[in-house]
Motif scaffolding. Structure first.
Motif, PDB file in Angstrom:
ATOM      1  N   THR A   1       9.292   4.932   3.999  1.00  0.00           N
ATOM      2  CA  THR A   1      10.050   6.511   3.595  1.00  0.00           C
ATOM      3  C   THR A   1      10.289   7.154   4.677  1.00  0.00           C
ATOM      4  OG1 THR A   1       9.309   5.868   1.283  1.00  0.00           O
ATOM      5  CG2 THR A   1      10.200   7.854   1.544  1.00  0.00           C
TER       6      THR A   1
ATOM      7  N   LYS B   1       7.507   1.468  -2.462  1.00  0.00           N
ATOM      8  CA  LYS B   1       6.395   0.668  -2.618  1.00  0.00           C
ATOM      9  C   LYS B   1       6.785  -0.528  -3.570  1.00  0.00           C
ATOM     10  CE  LYS B   1       1.689   1.360  -4.214  1.00  0.00           C
ATOM     11  NZ  LYS B   1       1.672  -0.032  -4.970  1.00  0.00           N
TER      12      LYS B   1
ATOM     13  N   ALA C   1       4.980   4.764   2.469  1.00  0.00           N
ATOM     14  CA  ALA C   1       5.174   6.024   2.784  1.00  0.00           C
ATOM     15  C   ALA C   1       5.591   6.274   4.295  1.00  0.00           C
ATOM     16  CB  ALA C   1       3.884   7.116   3.047  1.00  0.00           C
ATOM     17  N   GLN C   2       5.248   5.189   5.248  1.00  0.00           N
ATOM     18  CA  GLN C   2       5.914   4.921   6.367  1.00  0.00           C
ATOM     19  C   GLN C   2       7.211   4.331   6.369  1.00  0.00           C
ATOM     20  OE1 GLN C   2       2.764   2.020   8.104  1.00  0.00           O
ATOM     21  NE2 GLN C   2       1.766   3.691   9.088  1.00  0.00           N
TER      22      GLN C   2
ATOM     23  N   SER D   1       0.681  -1.167  -0.106  1.00  0.00           N
ATOM     24  CA  SER D   1       0.103  -0.057   0.039  1.00  0.00           C
ATOM     25  C   SER D   1       0.829   1.206   0.293  1.00  0.00           C
ATOM     26  CB  SER D   1      -0.651   0.050   1.119  1.00  0.00           C
ATOM     27  OG  SER D   1       0.018   0.353   2.455  1.00  0.00           O
ATOM     28  N   TRP D   2       0.191   2.274  -0.390  1.00  0.00           N
ATOM     29  CA  TRP D   2       1.135   3.574  -0.590  1.00  0.00           C
ATOM     30  C   TRP D   2       1.411   4.067   1.106  1.00  0.00           C
ATOM     31  CZ3 TRP D   2       3.832   5.520  -4.248  1.00  0.00           C
ATOM     32  CH2 TRP D   2       3.464   5.219  -5.658  1.00  0.00           C
ATOM     33  N   GLN D   3       0.479   3.696   1.955  1.00  0.00           N
ATOM     34  CA  GLN D   3       0.574   4.116   3.290  1.00  0.00           C
ATOM     35  C   GLN D   3       1.984   3.222   3.808  1.00  0.00           C
ATOM     36  OE1 GLN D   3      -2.773   3.494   5.761  1.00  0.00           O
ATOM     37  NE2 GLN D   3      -1.454   3.972   7.872  1.00  0.00           N
ATOM     38  N   THR D   4       1.935   1.800   3.713  1.00  0.00           N
ATOM     39  CA  THR D   4       3.111   1.306   4.018  1.00  0.00           C
ATOM     40  C   THR D   4       4.339   1.649   3.526  1.00  0.00           C
ATOM     41  OG1 THR D   4       1.694  -0.881   4.297  1.00  0.00           O
ATOM     42  CG2 THR D   4       4.255  -1.095   4.340  1.00  0.00           C
TER      43      THR D   4
ATOM     44  N   THR E   1       9.197   7.295  -2.209  1.00  0.00           N
ATOM     45  CA  THR E   1       8.101   6.471  -1.775  1.00  0.00           C
ATOM     46  C   THR E   1       7.794   5.377  -2.695  1.00  0.00           C
ATOM     47  OG1 THR E   1       7.436   8.223  -0.127  1.00  0.00           O
ATOM     48  CG2 THR E   1       5.569   6.706  -0.987  1.00  0.00           C
TER      49      THR E   1
END
Length: 153
Positions: A20, A137, A17-18, A12-15, A133
């Motif tokens: 990063t 990903k 981003a975290q 996921s983009w959230q994972t 990011t």
């Protein structure tokens, strides 16, 4: 086509981003500390930048090491996991971050007391975050990078 049970779904983009943001934290600590030390010793741009990059890698790896060591994993394993998880992420972040600062007029000569130092650092790290990011990903989606780290949490 069946890829078997080891097929990785995209991260996921959230994972990403975290992961990063985690990398960005280590890089920012190293960058600022390197600049502070280089400035304090009156070093030029090249040795100061080299120190900042070395410290960015050190703190990036250290944050990962700390998290996995807490899980009770042997140091040798933890060290290999940190290298595998963070090397590409930190390298991309440092390349973009330092590239932006090198190209920014007068940013390389800005002192810690100058607003330009902090503005150029913040902008360069923000750009590095945006570029890194998708790299994270892609790596996590293939079971690499921070996906390796999360197996130990």
């Amino acid at each position: 086509m069946d890829h078997g049970p080891h097929t990785h779904t995209g991260a996921s983009w959230q994972t990403a981003a975290q992961a990063t943001l985690h990398c960005l934290t280590g890089c920012a600590i190293g960058e600022v500390l390197g600049m502070v030390i280089g400035t304090a010793f009156g070093w030029g741009n090249v040795p100061t930048t080299v120190l900042a990059i070395v410290l960015a890698f050190f703190f990036g790896y250290a944050l990962t090491l700390r998290g996995i060591l807490r899980a009770g994993v042997a140091f040798r394993t933890v060290f290999r996991v940190a290298l595998a998880a963070d090397t590409l992420s930190i390298a991309v972040m440092e390349l973009i971050d330092n590239g932006v600062i090198a190209l920014w007029p007068a940013a390389m000569d800005a002192e810690l007391a100058d607003a330009l130092f902090w503005v150029s650092l913040a902008v360069s790290l923000a750009i590095a975050f945006v570029v890194t990011t998708p790299v994270n990903k892609w790596m996590i989606g293939r079971g690499k990078g921070h996906a390796v780290v999360h197996a130990y949490h």
